[in-house]
Design a protein around this motif. Sequence first.
Motif, short mmCIF file in Angstrom:
data_model
loop_
_atom_site.label_atom_id
_atom_site.label_comp_id
_atom_site.label_asym_id
_atom_site.label_seq_id
_atom_site.Cartn_x
_atom_site.Cartn_y
_atom_site.Cartn_z
N CYS A 261 0.84 -1.20 0.00
CA CYS A 261 0.00 0.00 0.00
C CYS A 261 0.87 1.24 0.00
O CYS A 261 1.87 1.31 0.71
N ASP A 262 0.46 2.23 -0.80
CA ASP A 262 1.15 3.52 -0.83
C ASP A 262 0.23 4.52 -1.53
O ASP A 262 -0.52 4.15 -2.44
N ILE A 263 0.29 5.77 -1.10
CA ILE A 263 -0.54 6.78 -1.77
C ILE A 263 0.03 7.16 -3.13
O ILE A 263 -0.67 7.75 -3.96
N GLU B 113 0.64 6.02 -6.45
CA GLU B 113 0.11 4.88 -7.21
C GLU B 113 1.17 4.19 -8.06
O GLU B 113 1.24 2.95 -8.10
N TYR C 123 -2.61 -1.39 -3.19
CA TYR C 123 -3.67 -0.56 -2.61
C TYR C 123 -3.12 0.85 -2.41
O TYR C 123 -1.93 1.04 -2.16
N THR C 124 -4.00 1.83 -2.51
CA THR C 124 -3.63 3.20 -2.17
C THR C 124 -4.32 3.66 -0.89
O THR C 124 -4.11 4.79 -0.44
N ASN C 125 -5.12 2.78 -0.29
CA ASN C 125 -5.82 3.08 0.96
C ASN C 125 -5.59 1.92 1.93
O ASN C 125 -6.03 0.80 1.67
N TYR C 126 -4.89 2.18 3.04
CA TYR C 126 -4.54 1.08 3.95
C TYR C 126 -5.75 0.51 4.68
O TYR C 126 -5.80 -0.69 5.00
N GLU C 127 -6.77 1.33 4.92
CA GLU C 127 -7.98 0.83 5.59
C GLU C 127 -8.71 -0.16 4.69
O GLU C 127 -9.24 -1.18 5.17
N GLN C 128 -8.72 0.13 3.40
CA GLN C 128 -9.33 -0.78 2.44
C GLN C 128 -8.55 -2.09 2.39
O GLN C 128 -9.14 -3.18 2.35
#
Length: 343
Positions: free
Chosen positions: A35-37, A39, A54-59
């Motif tokens: 995951c990282d913002i 992309e 993923y770009t959203n860790y909660e997802q």
Amino acid sequence: MGKVRIAVIGTGSIAQNRHLPEYDENPNVEIVAVCDIVEERVKEAAKKYNAKPYTNYEQLLELEEVDAVSVCLPNYLHAPVSIKALDSGCHVLCEKPMATSRSEAEDMIDAAQRNNKKLMIGHNQRFVSSHQKAKAIIESGEIGKIYSFRTAFGHAGPESWSAEGKGSWFFKKDQAFIGAMGDLGVHKADLIRYLLSDEIREVGAFVETSAKENADVDDNAVFILKTDTGIIGTLAASWAYTAAENNSTVIYAEKAILRLEDDPRYSLIVQYKNGDTVRYELDGIQSNEDGGQSKSHVIDHFIDSIVKDKEPLIDGVEGMKSLDIILAAIESVNTKTIYKLEK
């Protein structure tokens, strides 16, 4: 159990050079998600390690079946993301410094305890061969009483290896909280506690931002430290060692001087009072120099603690005690006094 299913949150330099390749080399691990913002960066990591981006860790935490997580994010995100991962049922390996305050560190420890999950902080200095050998020599009693020490960790600064270069979060107080103290100094605070089996009780500090024009965090710091048993010494952390990295420690004792990582060939040199000198040629210390970092052993230890259900060497409480020294230094600077830590 089967393979430990890992997610790495944050795919900057520390993840690229340490976490991801070391997980990949561990036979007990499957990297399932990253995951990282950024992309482009996360997609590249996902492709390299056959993981889902993923770009959203909660997802990520909601959708993936993950056993453990590495938190490789800017310092201000360490606590909230670690706590979210622990509450999602994951073991957590969090990069140092573990948090930006003692209350955050306590919340992380509470989250690990209430979820019965491992929380490890990524202090790699305890796994260095010279440090382990020196600790064994000290504990054997052969060099007698410890009088003093000096320890230093410095290099030219994060811009040379951080994924964002001069624009890195390392230089921004709202994201990093502290500079060289958090990047390097907290490692040496943890090391001194480990080597001496002693706690730091008094801290005096001088801290400056003098080497980096693009920073609003410290880039040079020098501490004077005193332990429970009265051992005194100095700790220096710097982003201004422009010619070469220094990651050395010297222990001054009754019967000998121990020089750790203070010689380019010999990782540990023991100079005895009687004139004898013993030189140990051991595994090198981890470094950003010479083409990259060698194996840290942090990831292997974290996975071993999960597989064998044992407490990691640097758990949340240990990480908090080392963070406390840095927080005490900040208080010393702000109050212009010697700061005393509570027992």
